[in-house]
Design a protein around this motif. Structure first.
Motif, PDB file in Angstrom:
ATOM      1  N   GLU A 113       0.857  -1.179   0.000  1.00 56.50           N
ATOM      2  CA  GLU A 113       0.000   0.000   0.000  1.00 56.50           C
ATOM      3  C   GLU A 113       0.896   1.231   0.000  1.00 56.50           C
ATOM      4  O   GLU A 113       1.833   1.315   0.789  1.00 56.50           O
ATOM      5  N   THR A 144      -2.772   0.412  -4.111  1.00 60.56           N
ATOM      6  CA  THR A 144      -2.473  -0.920  -3.568  1.00 60.56           C
ATOM      7  C   THR A 144      -2.167  -1.874  -4.707  1.00 60.56           C
ATOM      8  O   THR A 144      -2.727  -1.752  -5.809  1.00 60.56           O
ATOM      9  N   HIS A 145      -1.264  -2.774  -4.442  1.00 60.16           N
ATOM     10  CA  HIS A 145      -0.974  -3.893  -5.333  1.00 60.16           C
ATOM     11  C   HIS A 145      -1.107  -5.159  -4.499  1.00 60.16           C
ATOM     12  O   HIS A 145      -0.600  -5.215  -3.377  1.00 60.16           O
ATOM     13  N   SER A 146      -1.766  -6.173  -5.041  1.00 61.62           N
ATOM     14  CA  SER A 146      -1.843  -7.498  -4.411  1.00 61.62           C
ATOM     15  C   SER A 146      -1.338  -8.504  -5.429  1.00 61.62           C
ATOM     16  O   SER A 146      -1.775  -8.489  -6.585  1.00 61.62           O
ATOM     17  N   GLU A 203      -3.435  -7.525  -8.723  1.00 63.39           N
ATOM     18  CA  GLU A 203      -4.590  -6.637  -8.646  1.00 63.39           C
ATOM     19  C   GLU A 203      -4.085  -5.278  -8.204  1.00 63.39           C
ATOM     20  O   GLU A 203      -3.399  -5.167  -7.180  1.00 63.39           O
ATOM     21  N   ILE A 204      -4.426  -4.255  -8.981  1.00 60.03           N
ATOM     22  CA  ILE A 204      -3.944  -2.901  -8.740  1.00 60.03           C
ATOM     23  C   ILE A 204      -5.152  -1.996  -8.521  1.00 60.03           C
ATOM     24  O   ILE A 204      -6.083  -1.986  -9.329  1.00 60.03           O
ATOM     25  N   VAL A 205      -5.119  -1.265  -7.420  1.00 58.47           N
ATOM     26  CA  VAL A 205      -6.208  -0.344  -7.105  1.00 58.47           C
ATOM     27  C   VAL A 205      -5.600   1.024  -6.832  1.00 58.47           C
ATOM     28  O   VAL A 205      -4.762   1.170  -5.941  1.00 58.47           O
ATOM     29  N   GLU A 248     -10.213   5.101  -8.701  1.00 59.77           N
ATOM     30  CA  GLU A 248     -10.242   4.422  -9.996  1.00 59.77           C
ATOM     31  C   GLU A 248     -10.690   2.986  -9.796  1.00 59.77           C
ATOM     32  O   GLU A 248     -10.600   2.438  -8.708  1.00 59.77           O
ATOM     33  N   ASP A 249     -11.185   2.374 -10.858  1.00 56.74           N
ATOM     34  CA  ASP A 249     -11.600   0.978 -10.796  1.00 56.74           C
ATOM     35  C   ASP A 249     -10.377   0.078 -10.672  1.00 56.74           C
ATOM     36  O   ASP A 249      -9.325   0.360 -11.268  1.00 56.74           O
ATOM     37  N   PRO A 250     -10.510  -1.031  -9.943  1.00 53.24           N
ATOM     38  CA  PRO A 250      -9.395  -1.988  -9.826  1.00 53.24           C
ATOM     39  C   PRO A 250      -9.060  -2.595 -11.192  1.00 53.24           C
ATOM     40  O   PRO A 250      -9.934  -2.744 -12.044  1.00 53.24           O
ATOM     41  N   THR A 301      -7.134  -6.027 -12.787  1.00 55.65           N
ATOM     42  CA  THR A 301      -6.576  -7.342 -12.491  1.00 55.65           C
ATOM     43  C   THR A 301      -5.854  -7.850 -13.720  1.00 55.65           C
ATOM     44  O   THR A 301      -6.409  -7.838 -14.827  1.00 55.65           O
TER      45      THR A 301
END
Length: 110
Positions: A54, A64-66, A79-81, A85-87, A89
């Motif tokens: 984060e 955030t990146h997961s 997954e980038i948020v 903005e919309d996530p 994937t």
């Protein structure tokens, strides 16, 4: 994003790279956070592999990146948020290459 059992949280000044997963750079001690307006909170599994991060800016999560990985260790999913903005994937094959039609490059933010 929160730490799950077996996950370690460490803090960094920034990240670098255009290919996923991004690399976190310049580790900082938790007691140094009060002197910073911007920092990265990185999450690592028991093997020390980055599972996400984060970017904190003035107390808010801006990005955030997961990440998840194939058994081989290659990146499987990201997954980038970004704030407001919309996530997004992205999925990757067993070699870590983006699945057709996806661009796995990420512009580095300041």
């Amino acid at each position: 994003m929160s730490t799950d059992a077996g996950q370690a949280c460490r803090f960094f000044v920034s990240y670098t790279g255009v290919k996923l997963p991004l690399r976190l750079v310049t580790a900082i001690a938790p007691e140094q956070l009060s002197n910073r307006n911007t920092f990265i909170r990185g999450y690592f599994d028991a093997a020390g592999v980055l599972t996400g991060f984060e970017k904190i800016v003035y107390g808010e999560i801006e990005l955030t990146h997961s990440y998840s990985y194939h058994a081989s260790g290659a990146l499987s999913r990201a997954e980038i948020v970004m704030l407001h903005e919309d996530p997004v994937t992205l999925n990757f094959d067993e070699t870590g290459a983006p699945i057709a039609g996806q661009d796995a490059s990420v512009k580095e933010a300041s």
